[in-house]
Design a protein around this motif. Sequence first.
Motif, PDB file in Angstrom:
ATOM      1  N   SER A 271       0.820  -1.208   0.000  1.00 53.12           N
ATOM      2  CA  SER A 271       0.000   0.000   0.000  1.00 53.12           C
ATOM      3  C   SER A 271       0.854   1.258   0.000  1.00 53.12           C
ATOM      4  O   SER A 271       0.535   2.228  -0.699  1.00 53.12           O
ATOM      5  N   GLU A 272       1.958   1.255   0.767  1.00 52.22           N
ATOM      6  CA  GLU A 272       2.827   2.433   0.807  1.00 52.22           C
ATOM      7  C   GLU A 272       3.471   2.685  -0.544  1.00 52.22           C
ATOM      8  O   GLU A 272       3.571   3.835  -1.000  1.00 52.22           O
TER       9      GLU A 272
ATOM     10  N   LEU B  67       2.280   1.703  -3.411  1.00 50.17           N
ATOM     11  CA  LEU B  67       1.218   2.087  -4.337  1.00 50.17           C
ATOM     12  C   LEU B  67       0.872   3.563  -4.162  1.00 50.17           C
ATOM     13  O   LEU B  67       0.665   4.281  -5.150  1.00 50.17           O
ATOM     14  N   LYS B  68       0.855   4.035  -2.925  1.00 48.61           N
ATOM     15  CA  LYS B  68       0.577   5.446  -2.674  1.00 48.61           C
ATOM     16  C   LYS B  68       1.672   6.321  -3.277  1.00 48.61           C
ATOM     17  O   LYS B  68       1.384   7.355  -3.896  1.00 48.61           O
TER      18      LYS B  68
ATOM     19  N   ASP C 289      -5.179   4.879  -8.524  1.00 48.69           N
ATOM     20  CA  ASP C 289      -4.217   4.204  -7.655  1.00 48.69           C
ATOM     21  C   ASP C 289      -4.294   4.737  -6.226  1.00 48.69           C
ATOM     22  O   ASP C 289      -4.087   3.986  -5.265  1.00 48.69           O
ATOM     23  N   LEU C 290      -4.592   6.022  -6.090  1.00 52.99           N
ATOM     24  CA  LEU C 290      -4.732   6.592  -4.747  1.00 52.99           C
ATOM     25  C   LEU C 290      -5.975   6.008  -4.068  1.00 52.99           C
ATOM     26  O   LEU C 290      -5.939   5.694  -2.867  1.00 52.99           O
TER      27      LEU C 290
ATOM     28  N   HIS D 123      -7.135   3.089  -4.721  1.00 53.20           N
ATOM     29  CA  HIS D 123      -6.683   1.719  -4.451  1.00 53.20           C
ATOM     30  C   HIS D 123      -5.948   1.671  -3.104  1.00 53.20           C
ATOM     31  O   HIS D 123      -6.166   0.770  -2.291  1.00 53.20           O
ATOM     32  N   TYR D 124      -5.115   2.644  -2.862  1.00 53.16           N
ATOM     33  CA  TYR D 124      -4.393   2.744  -1.594  1.00 53.16           C
ATOM     34  C   TYR D 124      -5.360   2.866  -0.419  1.00 53.16           C
ATOM     35  O   TYR D 124      -5.216   2.183   0.604  1.00 53.16           O
ATOM     36  N   TYR D 125      -6.370   3.732  -0.561  1.00 51.36           N
ATOM     37  CA  TYR D 125      -7.348   3.896   0.518  1.00 51.36           C
ATOM     38  C   TYR D 125      -8.120   2.597   0.760  1.00 51.36           C
ATOM     39  O   TYR D 125      -8.472   2.270   1.898  1.00 51.36           O
TER      40      TYR D 125
END
Length: 326
Positions: A22-23, A25-26, A37-38, A40-42
């Motif tokens: 996740s990190e 990806l962010k 993608d942001l 997706h991170y959430y």
Amino acid sequence: MITLNDYLYSGDTVFRILKKYSEDLKRAAEENQSEVDLLHYYFLLQIMELLEHNDFLTAQSQKIREFYQYMAKQYPYLSFTFKGRIKSLIRAEAKFNGYIVAYVYDYYLKNHAYPPVDELKERLTRFRDLIAYRIVISMPKCHVRDEREREQEEIRHLYEIANKLKVFLEERGFTVEPAGGVKLSDSPLLNEDVRPYYRDYIVNEESDGYRSLHITFFDNSAHCYVEMQLRTKTMDDIAEIGPANHLGYEKKQERERARRDVIPVGECIYFDEAYERGMKLQQLELSKLDVNMFAAIDNSLINDGCGLYRGRLILPYEHLSRFQND
């Protein structure tokens, strides 16, 4: 492009894998200014919170257990099980990317163009089943011998239980979510006041034989959505070990390949990345993964202690008919 597969051979726990993925990806989302993608991170953050801060599951399970106790008293002649799970990391990741692929594909077929990012983002906020509970009922043969009559009795009881579930959980701090017309039921066994809230896969049976009743609640104490599924044992067997399970993998691959053929590579980056992530997950050989607290002989024989593949059991309760042993 960053994919979950890249992190599944590190020997880390599921939580550490999820945190690193996740990190990264962010970071990539910020560098590429990718709103999807942001998001997706959430989405991954929601899963992390479920894995790390799950004290609320105790209180939530207790409320569900109260309905179990109600059923044990109301239906002493039925056998039934209550089960609960947090959606596993691999399945949650596959579903997120599958939503993107399906939405872009359907939008393109209808409009001959690609959806605006805002519309796609709105579609990706509709996850309601990261936590799910299942009620499976069975009428023992000692009560009804005829198989056809027994099936009819089980379905009648299933709808009767569905009619009572909504009010029962609303009185305990849950808010029911409208189904939005998806798989709307026309069964006369379902009361008019609860009909708009159920997705009825019994009267709207899937091509693979899948049948079930689905309803979604918002837990106002835990601030999360919960999906409830109601099935007979026959329905559950078809879904878990029957055609709806075994044929699903091959059919999904066929659908994904067909969508890829329609959407040219390079025209929609969100589709391209989601498609690639999804196909990589389908091709995982679980026995070759290096994840702490996880072991697999093959894709079927799995010992999973932390929600990687099959999900985490929250609420295992089983009630046997008082007369079943007789």
